[in-house]
Design an enzyme around this catalytic site. Structure first.
Site, PDB file in Angstrom:
ATOM      1  CB  THR A 151      43.123  -7.591  36.514  1.00  0.00           C
ATOM      2  OG1 THR A 151      42.497  -7.444  35.249  1.00  0.00           O
ATOM      3  CG2 THR A 151      42.156  -8.267  37.473  1.00  0.00           C
ATOM      4  CB  SER A 157      34.638  -4.997  36.058  1.00  0.00           C
ATOM      5  OG  SER A 157      34.603  -6.345  35.642  1.00  0.00           O
ATOM      6  N   GLY A 190      49.070 -12.297  32.937  1.00  0.00           N
ATOM      7  CA  GLY A 190      49.772 -13.176  32.012  1.00  0.00           C
ATOM      8  C   GLY A 190      51.209 -12.728  31.801  1.00  0.00           C
ATOM      9  NE  ARG A 322      27.879 -44.528  17.199  1.00  0.00           N
ATOM     10  CZ  ARG A 322      27.974 -44.437  18.523  1.00  0.00           C
ATOM     11  NH1 ARG A 322      28.774 -43.535  19.053  1.00  0.00           N
ATOM     12  NH2 ARG A 322      27.272 -45.236  19.301  1.00  0.00           N
ATOM     13  N   GLY A 412      30.252 -40.334  24.711  1.00  0.00           N
ATOM     14  CA  GLY A 412      31.439 -40.670  25.495  1.00  0.00           C
ATOM     15  C   GLY A 412      32.722 -40.368  24.758  1.00  0.00           C
ATOM     16  CB  THR A 433      35.879 -13.921  32.997  1.00  0.00           C
ATOM     17  OG1 THR A 433      34.836 -14.834  33.321  1.00  0.00           O
ATOM     18  CG2 THR A 433      36.218 -13.079  34.205  1.00  0.00           C
ATOM     19  CD  GLU A 435      41.247  -7.750  26.648  1.00  0.00           C
ATOM     20  OE1 GLU A 435      40.751  -6.685  26.289  1.00  0.00           O
ATOM     21  OE2 GLU A 435      42.394  -7.836  27.112  1.00  0.00           O
ATOM     22  CG  ASP A 437      31.482 -10.127  34.009  1.00  0.00           C
ATOM     23  OD1 ASP A 437      30.349  -9.645  33.770  1.00  0.00           O
ATOM     24  OD2 ASP A 437      31.649 -11.245  34.497  1.00  0.00           O
TER      25      ASP A 437
END
Length: 655
Positions: A151, A157, A190, A322, A412, A433, A435, A437
């Site tokens: 990239t 892309s 990476g 809950r 919450g 996104t 590998e 888009d």
């Protein structure tokens, strides 16, 4: 489904009993042992979930690297590599291991993906024996860390337009790697900022002044921990998530590498500077090269499905504990999952997660067969590439939707970091996104549908695709489509009109499949007509394609939703009779009908749903939710997510 879920005597519904262990075995499939190894490792290193929040970014990056190396020693990360280099020799097992790793911290997952999937995969699939011998033993153990430098800042892309250049110097028998301007800077890479020693760099190859297109080179980026001569490294810094992964930027200022640094499976350069390749057409060569890297998309799709499972397991368990609002003046407060709206929020998502799980099984098997040379022909590879692209898109969008819905469903409490939603949201968001888009990937899917994976497939850019399609009669496009070749059958099943609407069974899998098949075929014909109409009016092909792009994406999504439903139905047909088959049948029906319900406007616009039928589908979806509600806890338990990975004691009731 057509499976009978009534008692012969009364015709009434009988709730099935789920064998959770047997359902887990079904879901784990042939890779149960592999998945259990990964589960055990996840529990051993469960502290990383806390460390992600407690450690500073530098310390956390180091911790993630340590864990990746330690996990590599167990064999879980090297299963896709040849046994002669210390791997497991099983491509399918490597994908299953990666999918299961997504139950845990996603920085660890992505670090594994970069090291073993991208960097290691490029060496394995684009290199030859000299590269394998030199690099695979070290990278499989994690001793040799590397990057996948594709990239660029200005060429995300559009890989064919990369700006980095590798010029061959015949006198020195070296390639000279140069970053041609800011837009050619390698970005978001990476392992680049801290740990990478080597990078597989994708660059435009120039030999004797002639451009030969994008090729890959092994380039040292660090020597003794410092940037290699001519290599400039920047840290991308903090990201929305995945901060245990050291993403960085790379620039190359006339960096020289030996001639053997070219990953030469598909092309080579002789010492004298003669370019050689067994694939003459440059576009076909490029797409063949990229096709070998499809494993990353398959991996990310599976990871998205499993990240969604974690969120759904937490939210479902919370909804079964809950209570809120009393049912009557004196009554006990009701469980959240007893409310129809809460069922509507969670249960169709569980159904879709199961559907995508089985769809992922299909694409993983295709990948294993192609890369194990069990089914290695051009058509099989094209089908794999398109299906992997579409499955990745649907699965990662699904993960994003599920995690948000589950966070909201936990109120919450879901906002507390200890309950995992913060990390899941932040760390998985990029899945849509990287590998590829998702919208670009769906265009790849549509391209295959419109051209029937023609022999010219690799040579067609978007404009070429438009010209190809418009040279065919619209009927020919439909006849050629690999989608199903069932248009006439679909028409027979869907004659239209109120009488048919009232008689067809909503829970008949043939009806459900006919509906999604018809939608796909009709949309495909519509795109072909719009493309042809634009060209017939002498309009620019680029403008024509741009105007129908939304239609193209809709076709691809419809195609993939049909494939997902077919995968679920086919799995159902293989199951032995019993409670698990009946229970999964409920989920299959819920997935099918909720998919039709979500696009009811299209079906009504095209005469395939009356108002009455549409309302009946909604009633059936609600009824299916009520039937699935008592089974919800068992459905999420069957995913086999270790309790330590849920890490939400206030929500799921752990210690």
């Amino acid at each position: 489904m057509t499976t009978d879920r009534t008692t012969p005597a009364t015709g009434g519904y009988v709730q099935p009993e789920i064998d959770v262990r047997a359902l887990t075995e079904l879901l784990d499939g042939e890779y149960a042992e592999v998945r259990d190894l990964v589960r055990a490792n996840l529990v051993t290193y469960a502290s990383v979930l806390d460390e992600a929040e407690e450690l500073g970014i530098d310390a956390f990056r180091e911790r993630v690297r340590e864990l990746v190396v330690e996990m590599a020693a167990t064999g879980q990360t090297g299963m896709g590599f040849p046994k002669r280099y210390g791997g497991g020799g099983d491509v399918g097992a490597s994908i299953a291991a990666f999918e299961t790793l997504a139950f845990g911290d996603l920085s660890v997952l992505v670090k594994v993906g970069v090291q073993f999937g991208l960097f290691g995969g490029a060496i394995l699939h684009l290199g030859t024996e000299r590269h394998h011998d030199a690099y695979l033993p070290g990278l499989i153990t994690g001793e040799l860390m590397g990057c996948f430098a594709m990239t660029e800042t200005g060429h995300g892309s559009n890989v064919q337009a990369l700006g980095t250049v590798a010029r061959y110097d015949a006198d020195a028998q070296q390639f000279v790697i140069t970053t041609e301007g800011d837009q050619a800077r390698k970005d978001y890479i990476g392992n680049a900022a801290r740990h990478g020693e080597l990078a597989v760099v994708f660059a435009q190859l120039e030999v004797g002044g002639e451009s030969r297109g994008v090729h890959a080179f092994v380039v040292p980026i660090r020597v003794d921990g410092e940037a290699a001569p001519g290599v400039h490294i920047e840290d991308d810094g903090r990201k929305m998530g995945l901060n245990g992964v050291d993403n960085g930027r790379l620039r190359f200022d006339g960096v020289r590498v030996d001639r053997e640094a070219l990953l030469n499976r598909f092309a080579d350069v002789t010492a004298e500077g003669v370019y050689e390749s067994t694939i003459e057409n440059p576009n076909r060569r490029f797409f063949t090269m990229l096709g070998t890297l499809v494993q990353g998309r398959v991996s990310v799709g599976g990871a998205g499905v499993n990240a969604a499972k974690v969120a759904l397991a937490i939210a479902t368990k919370y909804a079964l504990r809950r209570r809120q609002f009393a049912a009557g003046p004196q009554g006990e407060e009701r469980l959240l999952l007893d409310y129809g709206l809460h069922q509507r929020r969670l249960l169709p998502l569980i159904a879709r997660t199961y559907a995508l799980h089985f769809a992922q099984d299909v694409v993983r098997t295709q990948l294993h067969d192609v890369f194990s040379d069990l089914e290695d022909d051009a058509q099989a590879r094209r089908l794999l590439e398109a299906r992997a692209a579409g499955t990745k898109a649907l699965a990662t969008w699904h993960a994003t939707q599920v995690i948000q819905e589950c966070r909201e469903a936990c109120g919450g409490a879901g906002y507390l970091a200890v309950n995992r939603f913060a990390a899941l949201k932040a760390d998985s968001d990029i899945f849509t996104t990287f590998e590829g888009d998702n919208h670009v990937l769906l265009q790849l899917v549509a391209k295959g549908l419109l051209t029937d994976y023609a022999s010219e497939f690799e040579d067609l850019d978007q404009l070429g695709m438009v010209r190809y399609v418009t040279n065919l009669a619209v009927e020919t496009v439909i006849e050629k489509t690999s989608a199903h070749k069932l248009l006439e059958r679909v028409r027979d099943l869907l004659p239209g009109g109120d009488e048919w609407d009232q008689e067809a069974g909503l829970l008949d899998s043939e009806y459900q499949l006919a509906m999604v098949r018809y939608r796909e075929e009709h949309m495909l014909a519509g795109v072909a007509r719009r493309l042809k109409s634009g060209i017939d009016r002498k309009r620019d092909p680029g403008a024509v394609f741009s105007e129908v792009q939304d239609h193209v994406i809709a076709v691809a999504r419809a195609h993939m939703e049909r494939l997902v439903l077919e995968a679920f139905v086919e799995k159902m047909r293989t199951l032995p009779e019993g409670g698990n088959k009946v229970a999964l049948g409920l989920l299959c029906d819920l997935y099918a009908l909720s998919t039709i319900e979500a696009d009811r406007a299209w079906f009504m616009e095209h005469g395939r749903l009356t108002v009455q039928r549409s309302k009946a589908i909604t009633r059936e979806v609600n009824d299916l939710c009520r039937k699935i509600r008592p089974l919800a806890g068992e459905f999420v338990d069957a995913w086999g997510i270790p309790d330590a990975m849920l890490r939400a004691p206030d929500l799921v009731g752990g210690a």
